[in-house]
Design an enzyme around this catalytic site. Structure first.
Site, PDB file in Angstrom:
ATOM      1  N   ALA A  87       0.785  -1.233   0.075  1.00 54.84           N
ATOM      2  CA  ALA A  87       0.046   0.010  -0.073  1.00 54.84           C
ATOM      3  C   ALA A  87       0.838   1.148   0.103  1.00 54.84           C
ATOM      4  CB  ALA A  87      -0.993  -0.113   1.253  1.00 54.84           C
ATOM      5  N   ASP A  88       0.291   2.280  -0.421  1.00 51.95           N
ATOM      6  CA  ASP A  88       0.947   3.507  -0.553  1.00 51.95           C
ATOM      7  C   ASP A  88      -0.098   4.919  -0.355  1.00 51.95           C
ATOM      8  OD1 ASP A  88       3.507   5.019  -0.777  1.00 51.95           O
ATOM      9  OD2 ASP A  88       2.820   5.917  -2.499  1.00 51.95           O
TER      10      ASP A  88
END
Length: 198
Positions: free
Chosen positions: A68-69
């Site tokens: 995730a980012d």
């Protein structure tokens, strides 16, 4: 269910994933987190995919790797994590009294087959006006320093948010509904604890 890996050292993502009652292993590999020149949603998908694929490359067992980012976008400008207290103050003064959008890219990579999917969630967040004294007091707590946009919606930063449109968990760093739907594409239903092995 096949083993789950979280390709992130973020304590917020770890807490959110654990809140679903899942067993998982945190394993993060350093990657280039520079955003590619794409629209924000696609850019964070790409970085999330880099993170997940870097961890997947280290594994031999059957597993699903989650990456995730998260970034904040205000008036077309991307705000990542502030480098220091001065930058955190500048970000918060920019966001105060206005609305911005939080984008989180999520990627899932299956090992050993290498199948990968990426998607993103977007949440509109509207801040109340903040005085310089409030900004300084908040930054002095240290809370903003490792958060995209310089605030934590699950902490004292919640005091700034007067309205939120979209997924709250996305603002914290991991949109759980989106993740659940993505995992269904791999034959995993988190609610039913089913794994069809696809």
């Amino acid at each position: 269910m096949r083993k789950l890996y979280l390709a992130s050292t973020s304590p917020r993502r770890r807490v959110l994933l654990a809140s679903l009652g899942l067993e998982f292993t945190v394993l993060a590999v350093p990657v280039d987190e520079t955003l590619p020149p794409l629209p924000p949603g696609k850019a964070v998908e790409e970085v999330a995919l880099r993170k997940a694929q870097a961890v997947a490359a280290k594994l031999a067992e059957a597993a699903l790797v989650i990456g995730a980012d998260t970034v904040v976008v205000h008036r077309g400008r991307v705000l990542g994590k502030p480098r220091d207290a001065t930058e955190a103050c500048r970000m918060l003064r920019e966001l105060q009294g206005e609305c911005h959008t939080v984008f989180t890219g999520v990627a899932v990579v299956a090992v050993p087959e290498g199948r990968a999917v990426a998607a993103h969630a977007a949440t509109r967040v509207c801040f109340a006006p903040l005085s310089d004294a409030e900004v300084a007091a908040y930054v002095a707590t240290g809370e903003p320093l490792d958060k995209a946009g310089g605030y934590a919606a699950q902490g004292l930063g919640a005091l700034f948010i007067r309205r939120l449109e979209g997924c709250y968990f996305n603002v914290v760093g991991l949109p759980l509904h989106l993740l659940g739907e993505m995992l269904k594409g791999f034959g995993v239903n988190l609610l039913l604890r089913e794994d069809s092995g696809s």
